[in-house]
Write a protein that holds these residues in place. Structure first.
Motif, PDB file in Angstrom:
ATOM      1  N   GLU A 135       0.820  -1.213   0.000  1.00 53.28           N
ATOM      2  CA  GLU A 135       0.000   0.000   0.000  1.00 53.28           C
ATOM      3  C   GLU A 135       0.851   1.258   0.000  1.00 53.28           C
ATOM      4  N   ARG A 136       1.985   1.245   0.688  1.00 50.64           N
ATOM      5  CA  ARG A 136       2.826   2.438   0.741  1.00 50.64           C
ATOM      6  C   ARG A 136       3.345   2.807  -0.645  1.00 50.64           C
ATOM      7  N   ILE A 137       3.870   1.826  -1.368  1.00 44.09           N
ATOM      8  CA  ILE A 137       4.363   2.072  -2.723  1.00 44.09           C
ATOM      9  C   ILE A 137       3.216   2.476  -3.637  1.00 44.09           C
ATOM     10  N   ARG A 138       2.050   1.865  -3.425  1.00 42.97           N
ATOM     11  CA  ARG A 138       0.882   2.199  -4.251  1.00 42.97           C
ATOM     12  C   ARG A 138       0.492   3.665  -4.071  1.00 42.97           C
ATOM     13  N   GLN A 139       0.524   4.152  -2.852  1.00 45.74           N
ATOM     14  CA  GLN A 139       0.179   5.557  -2.596  1.00 45.74           C
ATOM     15  C   GLN A 139       1.216   6.491  -3.218  1.00 45.74           C
ATOM     16  N   GLN A 140       2.476   6.119  -3.123  1.00 47.44           N
ATOM     17  CA  GLN A 140       3.519   6.936  -3.748  1.00 47.44           C
ATOM     18  C   GLN A 140       3.283   7.067  -5.250  1.00 47.44           C
ATOM     19  N   ASN A 141       3.090   5.933  -5.905  1.00 52.70           N
ATOM     20  CA  ASN A 141       2.907   5.941  -7.354  1.00 52.70           C
ATOM     21  C   ASN A 141       1.635   6.680  -7.764  1.00 52.70           C
ATOM     22  N   ARG A 142       0.596   6.566  -6.950  1.00 51.60           N
ATOM     23  CA  ARG A 142      -0.647   7.261  -7.281  1.00 51.60           C
ATOM     24  C   ARG A 142      -0.460   8.765  -7.238  1.00 51.60           C
ATOM     25  N   LEU A 143       0.250   9.261  -6.241  1.00 50.21           N
ATOM     26  CA  LEU A 143       0.468  10.708  -6.138  1.00 50.21           C
ATOM     27  C   LEU A 143       1.345  11.218  -7.283  1.00 50.21           C
TER      28      LEU A 143
END
Length: 588
Positions: A183-191
């Motif tokens: 989830e952490r990497i997913r949030q980074q990539n989404r932003l």
């Protein structure tokens, strides 16, 4: 009239805000670029991000001063200064390639990156700086402004090129977003993806939509760049983008570390396990927590770990061989953990598969022993042959009968030949352990050994099929040891029979069987130990080590009083049949 003046004032305020956004964007992008580079200096992603942000700052300042200019020369100067905007797009795309670890980001792909990204961008940037084919300065409504040259091909081509490059960048980051491992990497990539979309969206408004409508305003893209910077800032501060803070990096490092990690409470219950531990013990992901370490480690090892955990001591290299992991060898490092009140809170285990290391150590030990024992064996054999040679020479010296003299001389010559063979053999294998196994024809080896050994009335009958086996180059020593031991220790032995048979699993059984006194049941394994035996005490041990190199096994299963029976089992892929043996055998 009043309405028009009100509209004009609104437009003036909006234009002022847009011009101010250029200056704000310049400060934000420059500061963000410096911060990221200072966080991870030297990293390719940080270098490209800094370059992109510096270019964005340069462009934003050029746009700001362009709208402050009141003369043709001033507008023309700042227009040319800020014409390197296509380079920003390719820097951003290159950064995304590095950030998503795309194959195009590899060092060997640099020429392709230069050709596809930097060369076209540099071409359009130079056109904008030195020609009027992309932008031109015109006088409109009492002031000098710049406008895109829509009538020519270069502006449309440059705009489309930048749009295509940025869409590909968005595609890459969007793919990384949806395929993120946590989830952490997913949030980074989404932003990052949202920020890029904002920059592209506002850029298309000023680059395509407004020019088609004939509206000239300060570039909207700097609003998009400000939004992009805000998204990156949130990703850094909230989700650890570009940083290695303990609260973000720790779980990631534990999850991806190659060694197994277990967190165990004082009672021996597993609290947490990483993916490497699951794989090492053959467990389903997430199934280890809640179980006892006794279910995966031997009882004595578990007890040792608990004892050290209670005392807060550290274990550095505790070797274990759990039965449930397919014969693997593991090394355990453990450290006790204490709660703030000083009471034991459990321990952390780092578990490493050392099967390869143990196999290498065993191979090294065997190689060393082979060199040592080969030296002793050769020295012993040569000493025996020299003693026999001396005896024949003594007999020859005092013998007057010509026939006996010829016989003694012939025997002496044979002993010299045997000694020469031993020396040649020793020289050939002085670097034993550095040679790979080879395919060896079995029958020539048997014939050669049978000729070299003094059989003294013992007959060797060869029923072995003409096969080729994959074995160590010293396999001839195995045959030599078996035949020599039979002759030397067989007692009433008269015949040695050698035969082969194919087993159900495809392996080949090579049998050396004699009709001598045999070997007592209590000694059937002891005879394969170094130092045990009636002569040198290492022949059979050495023979078993030689066969083990290619997975061949050597055992003895004869019946005491009826003769010894040595079986050499060769794996299915370790032998090839060359023909059918004589049904009645071949006497040597």
């Amino acid at each position: 009239m009043e309405h028009n003046r009100y509209l004009w004032e609104v437009c003036t305020i909006l234009e002022t805000l847009l011009i101010a956004s250029c200056l704000v964007s310049a400060f934000i992008t420059f500061g963000l670029g410096i911060y990221v580079y200072a966080t991870i200096p030297g990293e390719k992603a940080a270098i490209l991000f800094l370059a992109a942000m510096a270019t964005a700052t340069y462009w934003a300042l050029g746009e700001f001063f362009l709208w402050q200019a009141t003369s043709y020369e001033g507008v023309y100067f700042w227009l040319r200064i800020s014409s390197f905007w296509p380079v920003l797009a390719v820097l951003a795309a290159h950064f995304i390639l590095i950030y998503t670890e795309h194959p195009l980001s590899e060092r060997r792909r640099i020429p392709l990156i230069l050709a596809l990204l930097y060369l076209p961008a540099s071409f359009f940037a130079l056109l904008g700086s030195f020609t009027d084919t992309i932008y031109t300065v015109v006088f409109d409504e009492g002031r000098w402004i710049y406008q895109p040259v829509l009538s020519g091909p270069f502006y449309i081509a440059s705009a489309l090129y930048v749009i295509i490059v940025m869409i590909l960048a968005v595609y890459l980051i969007a793919s990384a977003w949806f395929n993120a491992p946590n989830e952490r990497i997913r949030q980074q990539n989404r932003l990052v993806c949202i920020g890029l979309l904002a920059a592209i969206g506002f850029g298309m408004i000023s680059g395509l939509l407004l020019p088609v409508l004939g509206i000239t305003t300060p570039n909207f893209i700097f609003i998009g760049l400000a939004i992009f910077s805000c998204c990156i800032t949130v990703a850094i501060l909230r989700y650890g983008l570009f940083t290695l803070k303990p609260e973000t990096a720790g779980p990631e490092i534990i999850a991806t570390m190659p060694d197994g990690l277990l967190l165990v409470d004082p009672g021996g219950r597993i609290i947490s396990a990483n993916a490497a531990a699951d794989g090492l013990f053959g467990a389903f992901a997430g199934s280890l927590p809640g179980t006892s370490i006794r279910t995966i480690l031997p009882e004595d090892i578990s007890a040792t770990i608990r004892m050290h955990g209670e005392e807060g001591e550290t274990i550095t290299d505790l070797e274990a061989y759990p039965e449930n992991i397919g014969g693997k060898a593991i090394s355990i490092a453990a450290s006790g953990v204490r709660a703030p009140d000083g009471k034991p809170a459990g321990c952390i285990l780092i578990i490493r598969d050392i099967s390869a290391r143990k196999a290498a150590e065993k191979a090294l030990r065997i190689a060393s022993e082979r060199i040592s024992w080969l030296t002793r064996l050769t020295r012993h054999d040569i000493a025996n042959e020299v003693t026999a040679l001396g005896g024949y020479l003594e007999l020859l010296k005092d013998e007057e009968d010509p026939k006996r003299r010829d016989h003694y001389l012939d025997q002496a010559v044979r002993k010299v030949g045997t000694i020469t063979g031993h020396l040649r053999f020793s020289r050939e294998y002085q670097d034993i352990g550095a040679y790979d196994p080879v395919w060896l024809a079995l029958q020539p080896l048997i014939e050669q050994v049978a000729r070299d050994i003094r059989m003294e009335g013992v007959r060797v009958v060869d029923h072995a099929d003409p096969v080729t086996i994959y074995a160590d180059r010293l396999f001839i020593k195995v045959i030599h040891t078996l035949l020599e031991n039979a002759v030397r220790h067989g007692g009433t032995i008269t015949t040695i029979t050698i035969s082969t048979s194919e087993l159900e699993d495809g392996s080949l059984l090579l049998v050396f069987e004699d009709d001598g006194t045999g070997i007592p049941d209590g000694e059937k394994e002891l005879i394969f130990q170094y130092g045990y035996g009636k002569n040198t005490g290492f022949g059979l041990a050495f023979a078993r080590d030689i066969t083990a190199v290619t997975g061949i096994t050597l055992t003895e299963d004869g019946e005491e009083g009826r003769g010894a029976r040595f079986g050499i089992r060769i794996p299915e892929k370790g032998w090839i049949r060359k023909g059918q043996a004589d049904d009645h055998g071949t006497a040597i």
